[in-house]
Scaffold this active site. Sequence first.
Site, short mmCIF file in Angstrom:
data_model
loop_
_atom_site.label_atom_id
_atom_site.label_comp_id
_atom_site.label_asym_id
_atom_site.label_seq_id
_atom_site.Cartn_x
_atom_site.Cartn_y
_atom_site.Cartn_z
N LYS A 17 0.83 -1.22 0.00
CA LYS A 17 0.00 0.00 0.00
C LYS A 17 0.86 1.27 0.00
CE LYS A 17 -2.31 -0.81 3.85
NZ LYS A 17 -1.70 -2.08 4.32
N ARG A 65 -10.17 0.57 8.00
CA ARG A 65 -9.73 -0.77 8.37
C ARG A 65 -10.86 -1.54 9.04
NH1 ARG A 65 -3.84 0.59 8.74
NH2 ARG A 65 -2.68 -1.30 9.20
N ARG A 99 11.29 -6.01 5.61
CA ARG A 99 11.04 -4.59 5.33
C ARG A 99 11.91 -3.67 6.19
NH1 ARG A 99 4.99 -2.25 5.33
NH2 ARG A 99 5.04 -2.60 7.58
N ARG A 105 10.80 -1.20 11.33
CA ARG A 105 9.70 -0.70 12.15
C ARG A 105 9.55 -1.57 13.39
NH1 ARG A 105 4.42 0.44 8.44
NH2 ARG A 105 3.46 -0.56 10.25
N ARG A 129 -1.09 -8.61 13.45
CA ARG A 129 -1.62 -7.66 12.46
C ARG A 129 -2.30 -8.39 11.31
NH1 ARG A 129 3.78 -5.12 11.29
NH2 ARG A 129 2.76 -3.74 9.80
P1 AMP Z 1 0.15 0.79 9.10
O1 AMP Z 1 1.37 1.65 8.95
O2 AMP Z 1 -0.95 1.18 8.18
O3 AMP Z 1 0.48 -0.69 9.04
O4 AMP Z 1 -0.42 1.07 10.58
C1 AMP Z 1 0.36 0.80 11.74
C2 AMP Z 1 -0.54 0.68 12.95
O5 AMP Z 1 -1.27 1.90 13.16
C3 AMP Z 1 -1.62 -0.38 12.85
O6 AMP Z 1 -1.14 -1.68 13.19
C4 AMP Z 1 -2.66 0.14 13.85
O7 AMP Z 1 -2.24 -0.11 15.19
C5 AMP Z 1 -2.60 1.64 13.62
N1 AMP Z 1 -3.55 2.07 12.56
C6 AMP Z 1 -3.24 2.62 11.35
N2 AMP Z 1 -4.35 2.88 10.64
C7 AMP Z 1 -5.40 2.49 11.41
C8 AMP Z 1 -6.81 2.49 11.23
N3 AMP Z 1 -7.39 2.92 10.08
N4 AMP Z 1 -7.58 2.01 12.24
C9 AMP Z 1 -7.04 1.58 13.39
N5 AMP Z 1 -5.71 1.54 13.62
C10 AMP Z 1 -4.89 1.99 12.65
#
Ligand code: AMP
Length: 225
Positions: free
Chosen positions: A22, A97, A133, A166, A177
């Site tokens: 993404k 999400r 990553r 990360r 996740r």
């Molecule tokens: P990402 O970088 O998109 O993988 O997001 C990292 C973390 O941020 C996720 O594992 C969630 O803990 C939180 N997060 C990001 N976007 C959302 C969302 N739309 N709803 C809830 N938690 C989110």
Amino acid sequence: MSSRATPAETNIVLIGPPGSGKGTQAADLCRRFGIPTISTGDILRAAVRTGSPLGEHVKTTIATGALVSDDTIVALVRERLSQPDTKPGFILDGFPRTVGQAEALDRMMDNRDLLAVILQVPEDELERRLNARRVCPKCRGIYHTGTRYGSEEEVCSRCNISLIKRDDDNLETIRTRLLTYRNTTEPLIAYYSGKDAAALIDGTRSTEAVNLAIRLEITERLHRR
Ligand code: AMP
């Protein structure tokens, strides 16, 4: 969805499990279409780094791989989408999400057109990608160790500084996740398919091939009017 969007409006939500590409695709689409990318994950991580009240509120949740509450995330996205740079369109990376978030977004969109681009990649491939990553702490560029992206030395080719892993890209959190995605986010495929607003994309192909497939869908589905 409906036909109230102007032909130039490019409203995209990028949905896919962690590691499906993404962020990489969002960066390219943002350059090509000249519209902002809004990554809820990036916004939350930045808040954690600066130690803001939002950052303090979400830091444990992010570290464990669980989802931040709908209320918190929806407020954050609503505020961001109210800014004028999103008028010609936007790419939402990592939001919605949950079905609750998607419904809240529908209300914010007030029936303007939106395309949900859904990247599909099998879980064993995702685990492999997430383990490998690395990100640049400065430009947020995404790399994978042992690939042609020049990260053998784990240095960003643009910023010439060391890449980092990360905190949530460790095997235990990765598995949480992926499970969260399957249980909570995957129902969005049916949600957007039911509105004829879903483009399912095979994310196992090369970055370029995936990008081309996404751009074709955007042209066909959003820009054809
Ligand atoms: P990402 O970088 O998109 O993988 O997001 C990292 C973390 O941020 C996720 O594992 C969630 O803990 C939180 N997060 C990001 N976007 C959302 C969302 N739309 N709803 C809830 N938690 C989110």
